[in-house]
Design a protein around this motif. Structure first.
Motif, PDB file in Angstrom:
ATOM      1  N   GLU A  73      -6.227  -3.895  10.475  1.00 36.93           N
ATOM      2  CA  GLU A  73      -7.543  -4.234  11.024  1.00 36.93           C
ATOM      3  C   GLU A  73      -8.025  -5.586  10.504  1.00 36.93           C
ATOM      4  O   GLU A  73      -8.750  -6.310  11.200  1.00 36.93           O
ATOM      5  CB  GLU A  73      -8.552  -3.141  10.668  1.00 36.93           C
ATOM      6  CG  GLU A  73      -8.287  -1.800  11.338  1.00 36.93           C
ATOM      7  CD  GLU A  73      -8.407  -1.880  12.852  1.00 36.93           C
ATOM      8  OE1 GLU A  73      -9.152  -2.750  13.358  1.00 36.93           O
ATOM      9  OE2 GLU A  73      -7.743  -1.088  13.543  1.00 36.93           O
ATOM     10  N   GLU A  74      -7.606  -5.943   9.303  1.00 42.35           N
ATOM     11  CA  GLU A  74      -7.991  -7.248   8.749  1.00 42.35           C
ATOM     12  C   GLU A  74      -7.216  -8.388   9.401  1.00 42.35           C
ATOM     13  O   GLU A  74      -7.572  -9.564   9.222  1.00 42.35           O
ATOM     14  CB  GLU A  74      -7.739  -7.273   7.232  1.00 42.35           C
ATOM     15  CG  GLU A  74      -8.643  -6.333   6.437  1.00 42.35           C
ATOM     16  CD  GLU A  74      -8.251  -6.279   4.972  1.00 42.35           C
ATOM     17  OE1 GLU A  74      -7.362  -7.069   4.568  1.00 42.35           O
ATOM     18  OE2 GLU A  74      -8.803  -5.443   4.231  1.00 42.35           O
TER      19      GLU A  74
ATOM     20  N   THR B 291       0.857  -1.186   0.000  1.00 47.25           N
ATOM     21  CA  THR B 291       0.000   0.000   0.000  1.00 47.25           C
ATOM     22  C   THR B 291       0.891   1.232   0.000  1.00 47.25           C
ATOM     23  O   THR B 291       2.094   1.150   0.301  1.00 47.25           O
ATOM     24  CB  THR B 291      -0.941   0.023   1.215  1.00 47.25           C
ATOM     25  OG1 THR B 291      -1.779   1.194   1.147  1.00 47.25           O
ATOM     26  CG2 THR B 291      -0.160   0.052   2.513  1.00 47.25           C
TER      27      THR B 291
ATOM     28  N   TRP C 298      -3.575   0.709   7.737  1.00 44.98           N
ATOM     29  CA  TRP C 298      -4.490   0.424   8.840  1.00 44.98           C
ATOM     30  C   TRP C 298      -5.598  -0.537   8.420  1.00 44.98           C
ATOM     31  O   TRP C 298      -6.070  -1.347   9.230  1.00 44.98           O
ATOM     32  CB  TRP C 298      -5.087   1.717   9.397  1.00 44.98           C
ATOM     33  CG  TRP C 298      -4.190   2.352  10.422  1.00 44.98           C
ATOM     34  CD1 TRP C 298      -3.540   3.538  10.326  1.00 44.98           C
ATOM     35  CD2 TRP C 298      -3.826   1.795  11.682  1.00 44.98           C
ATOM     36  NE1 TRP C 298      -2.792   3.760  11.442  1.00 44.98           N
ATOM     37  CE2 TRP C 298      -2.951   2.716  12.301  1.00 44.98           C
ATOM     38  CE3 TRP C 298      -4.146   0.620  12.355  1.00 44.98           C
ATOM     39  CZ2 TRP C 298      -2.397   2.487  13.554  1.00 44.98           C
ATOM     40  CZ3 TRP C 298      -3.601   0.393  13.605  1.00 44.98           C
ATOM     41  CH2 TRP C 298      -2.737   1.312  14.201  1.00 44.98           C
ATOM     42  N   LYS C 299      -6.024  -0.477   7.180  1.00 44.26           N
ATOM     43  CA  LYS C 299      -7.025  -1.433   6.709  1.00 44.26           C
ATOM     44  C   LYS C 299      -6.474  -2.850   6.784  1.00 44.26           C
ATOM     45  O   LYS C 299      -7.176  -3.784   7.223  1.00 44.26           O
ATOM     46  CB  LYS C 299      -7.443  -1.111   5.270  1.00 44.26           C
ATOM     47  CG  LYS C 299      -8.227   0.191   5.128  1.00 44.26           C
ATOM     48  CD  LYS C 299      -8.608   0.427   3.669  1.00 44.26           C
ATOM     49  CE  LYS C 299      -9.391   1.728   3.512  1.00 44.26           C
ATOM     50  NZ  LYS C 299      -9.746   1.995   2.097  1.00 44.26           N
TER      51      LYS C 299
ATOM     52  N   ALA D 118      -3.235   5.094   5.764  1.00 43.85           N
ATOM     53  CA  ALA D 118      -4.640   4.690   5.755  1.00 43.85           C
ATOM     54  C   ALA D 118      -4.789   3.280   5.177  1.00 43.85           C
ATOM     55  O   ALA D 118      -5.530   2.439   5.719  1.00 43.85           O
ATOM     56  CB  ALA D 118      -5.464   5.691   4.940  1.00 43.85           C
ATOM     57  N   GLY D 119      -4.086   3.024   4.073  1.00 47.64           N
ATOM     58  CA  GLY D 119      -4.133   1.684   3.496  1.00 47.64           C
ATOM     59  C   GLY D 119      -3.539   0.644   4.425  1.00 47.64           C
ATOM     60  O   GLY D 119      -4.038  -0.497   4.504  1.00 47.64           O
TER      61      GLY D 119
END
Length: 498
Positions: free
Chosen positions: A49-50, A38, A45-46, A42-43
């Motif tokens: 979180e996954e 990424t 953190w996605k 922001a990318g």
């Protein structure tokens, strides 16, 4: 632990440079890993979180965050996820901050892809050694070590790894490479920073006094010991003790130092009460200790006690790309100390990078101070740099004169060369065409322009000694004194008066 021989590990890569993402992805995939990449925090953190990813590789400067500042939050959300930091900000500060934030490792850009894959594999296999991180240095605190070369990056990474510990460090390198700066960095950035930093140079102390200097002595312990004296171990309690030029320590003192390192306690010379040695030891030498061991001049068991973590400083000739930054730093320092402000043109920088610098960084610093004091123009050219560095050094080393003040003929050659070069520069500045006749009064104008820098040079070279300066210039001392007054040159320092 998951590895490419079993289930492929998933590596998260965060960098806003598409080219770097592609290169890193290809290298890791060739090593058998899966890659999720990424370009932003922001990318990232996605992905966090996954719950995906076995190792994270992140740049420091991201478009929407600082990669170092993300590490604590990532660690809180995903405990045990190794974070490898990569950055083009190749400074000691970056390496130390990465360690303080809990990074598994730090890789300066540009990095070797084989090194990257080895580091990733180490992270996967759980080879990380956790250590308590020290408090971060104050905001804006200036770190003493300068250089972005790959040779210095290895030094920074080693320092960053041992800063939080109390491990004994041995700093190796030629004279002038900055061994005390490493000791200072280990102290100033480590958990003992609130304690004292005490240095002792073994080569500068008479052999019979070394034990007293190290451990202190009681009143009456030996002839002349009229009062009790504290030694460096006691002075350094709670802090760092820097043992410089450890290769010059006599054998009897080596034996006593070894006992202290083994027991963690010491006694003063003539004393009976043991004291706890609560110090971190950093030793340094420019000598080959292995050769001294073979010659029976250094204890092998002491060597192993001191050489727990070796830090080998490269000579300046092995990191020439750092010379421009170092030179600019030293010129700025000279200006801050009151010398005229100078800068280097590209030709001067190129010339500096070609020199051998046997005295290493210390020699470069002295050369920049000399340029600040002697060069007339604010922007120094290659010709002027060569004039005041190479020729002065050829005339006796670091611009110094022999104790008798006579000096070799090279001193006269240097001053003659200085005059010729200055005349040539003046002619280029003031005569538009070679066949153009200058205005009348050329002799007086040349004398006025060139006599003062020659007087300044002579006074600086002789450290303000008028007798030596007069002899160097071939003048009577009274004549020299009058010329100094007439041209506005300070007799003690050689600096021109405003």
């Amino acid at each position: 632990m998951i590895g490419p021989a079993e289930i492929p590990a998933t590596i998260l890569v965060v960098d806003d440079d598409a080219g770097i993402r592609t290169v890193v992805r290809q290298a890791l995939m060739r090593a058998g890993h899966l890659v999720r990449a990424t370009d932003s925090a922001a990318g990232l953190w996605k992905l966090i979180e996954e719950g995906v990813g076995d190792v994270l590789i992140t740049d420091v400067l991201l478009p929407d965050a600082n990669g170092l500042d993300l590490i604590p939050a990532i660690t809180a959300r995903r405990p045990g996820l190794p974070v490898i930091v990569m950055s083009a900000q190749n400074t000691l500060s970056t390496a130390v901050r990465a360690t303080e934030k809990g990074a598994f490792d730090y890789l300066p850009k540009p990095f070797d892809l084989n090194e990257l894959t080895k580091t990733v594999q180490s992270a996967i296999e759980g080879l990380r050694v956790d250590a308590p991180a020290p408090e971060a240095p104050g905001q804006g605190e200036a770190l003493p070590m300068i250089g972005r070369s790959s040779a210095m990056q290895d030094v920074y990474r080693t320092i960053a790894r041992v800063v939080p510990t109390d491990l004994t460090v041995m700093v190796l390198g030629e004279s002038g490479t900055g061994k005390e700066l490493v000791a200072r960095a280990l102290h100033d950035l480590g958990p003992r920073r609130s304690g004292p930093f005490v240095a002792i140079n073994m080569a500068a102390i008479p052999r019979e006094l070394i034990e007293s200097e190290l451990f202190g002595h009681e009143r009456g312990a030996f002839t002349g010991a009229a009062t009790r004296s504290t030694g460096r171990f006691e002075q350094a309690q709670g802090g760092t003790l820097f043992l410089d030029e450890i290769g010059d320590m006599p054998m009897d003192a080596q034996t006593r130092l070894l006992r202290v390192l083994q027991s963690g306690e010491f006694t003063t010379v003539g004393g009976t009460r043991s004291q706890k040695a609560d110090v971190r030891i950093v030793a340094a030498t420019h000598k080959d200790l292995r050769r001294l061991i073979d010659a029976g001049q250094f204890r092998e068991d002491l060597y192993y006690r001191l050489n727990v973590v070796p830090v080998r400083l490269p000579p300046l000739r092995a990191r020439r790309e750092d010379i421009p930054e170092l030179a600019r730093h030293f010129l700025e320092r000279a200006a801050a100390e009151g010398l005229p402000r100078k800068s280097l043109d590209p030709g001067a920088i190129a010339w500096l990078k070609e020199q051998p610098w046997p005295g290493n960084v210390r020699e470069l610093e002295n050369a920049m101070r000399r340029l600040a004091a002697l060069a007339r123009d604010e922007v120094v050219s290659a010709a002027v740099a060569e004039l005041w560095i190479a020729r002065v050094d050829d005339a006796g080393g670091q611009g110094s004169l022999p104790a008798d003040g006579t000096g070799p003929a090279a001193h006269g050659d240097m001053l003659a060369g200085s005059f010729e070069a200055l005349v040539g520069q003046w002619m280029q500045r003031h005569l538009v065409q070679v066949d153009t006749m200058p205005d009348d009064g050329l002799y007086d104008r040349l004398l006025e322009e060139f006599e003062r820098p020659l007087l300044e040079a002579a006074m600086i070279l002789t450290r303000g000694n008028q007798l030596k300066a007069a002899k160097l210039l071939g003048l009577n001392r009274n004549t020299l004194r009058k010329k100094l007054t007439d041209r506005g040159v300070e007799a003690d320092t050689g600096r021109g008066r405003a």
